[in-house]
Design an enzyme around this catalytic site. Structure first.
Site, PDB file in Angstrom:
ATOM      1  N   ARG A 122      16.297  -9.284 -13.999  1.00 34.34           N
ATOM      2  CA  ARG A 122      15.082  -9.038 -14.811  1.00 34.34           C
ATOM      3  C   ARG A 122      13.897  -9.915 -14.443  1.00 34.34           C
ATOM      4  O   ARG A 122      12.947 -10.038 -15.198  1.00 34.34           O
ATOM      5  CB  ARG A 122      15.374  -9.152 -16.306  1.00 34.34           C
ATOM      6  N   LYS A 144       0.854  -7.731  -6.109  1.00 39.37           N
ATOM      7  CA  LYS A 144       1.361  -6.360  -5.938  1.00 39.37           C
ATOM      8  C   LYS A 144       2.582  -6.411  -5.028  1.00 39.37           C
ATOM      9  O   LYS A 144       2.504  -6.920  -3.912  1.00 39.37           O
ATOM     10  CB  LYS A 144       0.301  -5.469  -5.290  1.00 39.37           C
ATOM     11  N   GLU A 186      -8.207  -6.039   7.624  1.00 39.63           N
ATOM     12  CA  GLU A 186      -8.353  -6.465   6.219  1.00 39.63           C
ATOM     13  C   GLU A 186      -9.498  -7.471   6.086  1.00 39.63           C
ATOM     14  O   GLU A 186     -10.221  -7.479   5.091  1.00 39.63           O
ATOM     15  CB  GLU A 186      -7.048  -7.083   5.685  1.00 39.63           C
ATOM     16  N   LYS A 221     -10.247 -12.320  -2.112  1.00 40.96           N
ATOM     17  CA  LYS A 221      -9.161 -11.573  -2.759  1.00 40.96           C
ATOM     18  C   LYS A 221      -8.838 -12.175  -4.119  1.00 40.96           C
ATOM     19  O   LYS A 221      -8.666 -11.464  -5.110  1.00 40.96           O
ATOM     20  CB  LYS A 221      -7.929 -11.568  -1.851  1.00 40.96           C
ATOM     21  N   GLU A 231      -5.606  -3.849 -11.901  1.00 41.38           N
ATOM     22  CA  GLU A 231      -6.400  -2.703 -11.474  1.00 41.38           C
ATOM     23  C   GLU A 231      -6.704  -1.767 -12.631  1.00 41.38           C
ATOM     24  O   GLU A 231      -6.508  -0.565 -12.547  1.00 41.38           O
ATOM     25  CB  GLU A 231      -5.672  -1.953 -10.345  1.00 41.38           C
ATOM     26  N   ARG A 236     -10.741  -4.319  -9.069  1.00 39.02           N
ATOM     27  CA  ARG A 236      -9.752  -4.502  -8.009  1.00 39.02           C
ATOM     28  C   ARG A 236      -9.706  -3.296  -7.073  1.00 39.02           C
ATOM     29  O   ARG A 236      -9.348  -3.427  -5.898  1.00 39.02           O
ATOM     30  CB  ARG A 236      -8.370  -4.764  -8.633  1.00 39.02           C
ATOM     31  N   ASN A 240      -9.516  -1.247  -2.187  1.00 38.80           N
ATOM     32  CA  ASN A 240      -8.963  -0.063  -1.524  1.00 38.80           C
ATOM     33  C   ASN A 240      -9.916   0.532  -0.499  1.00 38.80           C
ATOM     34  O   ASN A 240      -9.639   1.598   0.054  1.00 38.80           O
ATOM     35  CB  ASN A 240      -8.621   1.018  -2.557  1.00 38.80           C
ATOM     36  N   HIS A 243      -8.671   2.408   2.431  1.00 32.89           N
ATOM     37  CA  HIS A 243      -7.231   2.573   2.256  1.00 32.89           C
ATOM     38  C   HIS A 243      -6.800   3.969   1.827  1.00 32.89           C
ATOM     39  O   HIS A 243      -5.667   4.361   2.078  1.00 32.89           O
ATOM     40  CB  HIS A 243      -6.689   1.535   1.268  1.00 32.89           C
ATOM     41  N   HIS A 247      -4.198   5.033   4.336  1.00 30.17           N
ATOM     42  CA  HIS A 247      -2.804   5.256   3.946  1.00 30.17           C
ATOM     43  C   HIS A 247      -2.345   6.662   4.307  1.00 30.17           C
ATOM     44  O   HIS A 247      -1.212   6.858   4.747  1.00 30.17           O
ATOM     45  CB  HIS A 247      -2.625   5.063   2.436  1.00 30.17           C
ATOM     46  N   HIS A 260      -0.185  -0.928   9.921  1.00 34.69           N
ATOM     47  CA  HIS A 260      -0.981  -0.780   8.707  1.00 34.69           C
ATOM     48  C   HIS A 260      -2.478  -1.012   8.973  1.00 34.69           C
ATOM     49  O   HIS A 260      -3.314  -0.153   8.669  1.00 34.69           O
ATOM     50  CB  HIS A 260      -0.478  -1.755   7.630  1.00 34.69           C
TER      51      HIS A 260
HETATM   52  N1  LIG Z   1       0.944  -6.142  -1.598  1.00 36.50           N
HETATM   53  C1  LIG Z   1      -0.266  -5.985  -1.126  1.00 36.50           C
HETATM   54  O1  LIG Z   1      -1.252  -6.216  -1.832  1.00 36.50           O
HETATM   55  C2  LIG Z   1      -0.456  -5.567   0.301  1.00 36.50           C
HETATM   56  C3  LIG Z   1      -1.719  -5.687   0.909  1.00 36.50           C
HETATM   57  C4  LIG Z   1      -1.835  -5.355   2.267  1.00 36.50           C
HETATM   58  C5  LIG Z   1      -0.739  -4.908   2.978  1.00 36.50           C
HETATM   59  N2  LIG Z   1       0.466  -4.782   2.344  1.00 36.50           N
HETATM   60  C6  LIG Z   1       1.652  -4.322   3.088  1.00 36.50           C
HETATM   61  O2  LIG Z   1       1.901  -5.240   4.142  1.00 36.50           O
HETATM   62  C7  LIG Z   1       2.576  -4.557   5.184  1.00 36.50           C
HETATM   63  C8  LIG Z   1       1.945  -4.919   6.487  1.00 36.50           C
HETATM   64  O3  LIG Z   1       2.019  -6.309   6.665  1.00 36.50           O
HETATM   65  P1  LIG Z   1       2.095  -6.960   8.102  1.00 36.50           P
HETATM   66  O4  LIG Z   1       1.047  -6.391   8.942  1.00 36.50           O
HETATM   67  O5  LIG Z   1       2.143  -8.409   7.909  1.00 36.50           O
HETATM   68  O6  LIG Z   1       3.454  -6.350   8.683  1.00 36.50           O
HETATM   69  P2  LIG Z   1       4.898  -6.963   9.002  1.00 36.50           P
HETATM   70  O7  LIG Z   1       5.416  -7.737   7.884  1.00 36.50           O
HETATM   71  O8  LIG Z   1       5.696  -5.814   9.493  1.00 36.50           O
HETATM   72  O9  LIG Z   1       4.614  -7.937  10.228  1.00 36.50           O
HETATM   73  C9  LIG Z   1       4.177  -7.433  11.456  1.00 36.50           C
HETATM   74  C10 LIG Z   1       5.127  -7.788  12.600  1.00 36.50           C
HETATM   75  O10 LIG Z   1       4.972  -9.149  12.953  1.00 36.50           O
HETATM   76  C11 LIG Z   1       6.215  -9.843  12.907  1.00 36.50           C
HETATM   77  N3  LIG Z   1       5.882 -11.188  12.511  1.00 36.50           N
HETATM   78  C12 LIG Z   1       5.503 -11.624  11.281  1.00 36.50           C
HETATM   79  N4  LIG Z   1       5.130 -12.894  11.327  1.00 36.50           N
HETATM   80  C13 LIG Z   1       5.298 -13.300  12.607  1.00 36.50           C
HETATM   81  C14 LIG Z   1       5.056 -14.529  13.267  1.00 36.50           C
HETATM   82  N5  LIG Z   1       4.510 -15.574  12.626  1.00 36.50           N
HETATM   83  N6  LIG Z   1       5.371 -14.615  14.575  1.00 36.50           N
HETATM   84  C15 LIG Z   1       5.856 -13.538  15.236  1.00 36.50           C
HETATM   85  N7  LIG Z   1       6.067 -12.346  14.661  1.00 36.50           N
HETATM   86  C16 LIG Z   1       5.788 -12.228  13.356  1.00 36.50           C
HETATM   87  C17 LIG Z   1       7.043  -9.051  11.950  1.00 36.50           C
HETATM   88  O11 LIG Z   1       8.409  -9.238  12.182  1.00 36.50           O
HETATM   89  C18 LIG Z   1       6.602  -7.635  12.253  1.00 36.50           C
HETATM   90  O12 LIG Z   1       7.270  -7.160  13.371  1.00 36.50           O
HETATM   91  C19 LIG Z   1       2.523  -3.094   4.850  1.00 36.50           C
HETATM   92  O13 LIG Z   1       3.765  -2.682   4.365  1.00 36.50           O
HETATM   93  C20 LIG Z   1       1.483  -3.016   3.766  1.00 36.50           C
HETATM   94  O14 LIG Z   1       1.696  -1.935   2.875  1.00 36.50           O
HETATM   95  C21 LIG Z   1       0.619  -5.103   1.037  1.00 36.50           C
HETATM   96 ZN   LIG Z   2      -4.237  -3.048   3.582  1.00 32.49          ZN
END
Ligand SMILES: NC(=O)c1ccc[n+]([C@@H]2O[C@H](COP(=O)([O-])OP(=O)(O)OC[C@H]3O[C@@H](n4cnc5c(N)ncnc54)[C@H](O)[C@@H]3O)[C@@H](O)[C@H]2O)c1
Ligand SMILES: [Zn+2]
Length: 360
Positions: A122, A144, A186, A221, A231, A236, A240, A243, A247, A260
């Site tokens: 929980r 989020k 971003e 942010k 949101e 907030r 987007n 996005h 998306h 992404h």
């Molecule tokens: N919660 C939110 O508000 C929010 C906002 C933006 C994006 N997101 C989400 O985030 C995700 C994208 O994040 P991302 O781009 O970080 O992707 P990711 O977590 O897949 O990382 C990208 C790649 O880099 C590798 N990696 C990470 N850190 C590393 C490092 N220091 N050295 C070497 N390799 C490394 C990972 O293993 C992966 O292969 C999506 O799923 C998206 O929906 C969420």
């Molecule tokens: Zn994003």
């Protein structure tokens, strides 16, 4: 240099520490935040071999007890199956309501581990330890969390603010070029909606002082999240920008085609076209936005293999379209954005079409 940004959310307020080596401060911060003595460190197959051992040793030497749980790298790990798998391993490691989660990785890990923390027994505390630019400037801040369904991204999730965030800029050194550049989608988004001066400064970036740029983005942010945590007021929603279409492209293109940030780059280019028509953005400013995206190797021309039908289908299954009311973020000039209900599906279709045909 170590920088600090506060996310003000009343009793859920927390600190974001940014700079080289801040991961080492995790045990001390865990104590300060009265977290328990046991943890699950959740990471992926790329990040765990690089950073989990040192961090795990640091925590153990400090009297903590914990386990490292590694999931396959990549977006497909943001799934309910993976949530179940991780929770199962946490039970086996005898973690309970007094334990906490450490999300060590990029946005995928932050979203997955954050969601696990939100629901395990929980809900238990979560520490975000982001290791990509996307995660440091965006996903680790704001609470989020969630995973994907076959029907679309982030369709299952929870708001769960972290106890604190340690954004160690040292970890960005091992980030592959493509993932490094991805994060600038971003950053450019933040600049477009809130910070014209930062937009100008992006023309020249220095890796050595990256922590300042990251902190500036965290502030943007944090400020938006503070004013509209869940949101509800609309504030907030301006995050987007790019996005809605981004998306849809990400979903339609299928796993692996676009990262992404790359899909968001296309979304930003399309949203800028719509902004010209519906918010008075000048052609010159749109051009500057496109140039900035291209400067970081981000795509602004849509791959021919991604069909319009697939994109429109993904678009209409988006959470934002559920009540049939399109709420679209527009930019009248670089540094400003607002949410509009005047954008029609036809305008969206045209802008997507423009990504294919127009020479950018
Ligand atoms: N919660 C939110 O508000 C929010 C906002 C933006 C994006 N997101 C989400 O985030 C995700 C994208 O994040 P991302 O781009 O970080 O992707 P990711 O977590 O897949 O990382 C990208 C790649 O880099 C590798 N990696 C990470 N850190 C590393 C490092 N220091 N050295 C070497 N390799 C490394 C990972 O293993 C992966 O292969 C999506 O799923 C998206 O929906 C969420
Ligand atoms: Zn994003």
């Amino acid at each position: 240099m170590q920088l600090q940004v506060e996310v003000s959310l009343g009793s859920r307020s927390y600190r974001v520490l940014i700079g080289p080596g801040v991961l080492k401060m995790l045990p001390e911060l865990a104590r300060q935040n009265a977290l328990g003595s046991s943890y699950a460190m959740i990471s992926d197959t790329n990040v765990a071999p690089l950073y989990s051992k040192t961090l795990n040793d640091t925590l153990k030497n400090d009297g903590f007890r914990g386990t490292v749980i590694t999931v396959p790298a990549g977006e497909t790990s943001k799934s309910l199956q993976q949530v179940e798998n991780v929770c199962q391993q946490m039970v086996e490691a005898r973690l309970d309501r007094g334990s906490f989660v450490i999300a060590l990785g990029g946005g995928v890990i932050g979203d997955l581990a954050g969601f696990v923390a939100a629901i395990y027994q929980r809900g238990i505390p979560c520490v975000q330890a982001p290791t990509t630019i996307v995660a440091q400037v965006d996903s680790a801040i704001g609470g989020k969390t969630g995973v994907n369904l076959l029907a679309g991204k982030n369709l299952v999730g929870a708001f769960h603010q972290p106890s604190f965030v340690v954004a160690d800029t040292e970890t960005l050194r091992t980030l592959p070029e493509r993932e490094f550049n991805e994060g600038f989608a971003e950053i450019i988004k933040h600049a477009i909606i809130r910070d014209r001066e930062m937009f100008e400064s992006l023309e020249k970036i220095e890796r050595e002082t990256l922590e300042h740029l990251i902190a500036r983005n965290v502030k943007i942010k944090a400020q938006i999240v503070s004013s509209d945590e869940r949101e509800t007021s609309g504030e907030r929603a301006i995050l987007n920008f790019g996005h809605t279409i981004g998306h849809a492209i990400e979903n339609a293109a299928g796993y692996g085609r676009y990262l992404h940030g790359e899909a968001i780059s296309l979304g930003i280019a399309a949203a800028s076209t719509i902004s010209m028509r519906a918010a008075g953005l000048s052609a010159a400013e749109r051009e500057r936005i496109v140039e900035r995206l291209q400067q970081f190797g981000l795509p602004t021309k849509l791959d021919a293999s991604v069909s319009m039908e697939a994109i429109m289908k993904a678009l209409l299954s988006d959470k934002k379209f559920v009540d049939g009311n399109v709420r679209f973020v527009l930019c009248p000039k670089i540094g400003e954005a607002f949410v509009s209900s005047d954008v029609t599906l036809e305008m969206i279709r045209e802008a997507i079409d423009g990504l294919r045909h127009r020479h950018l």
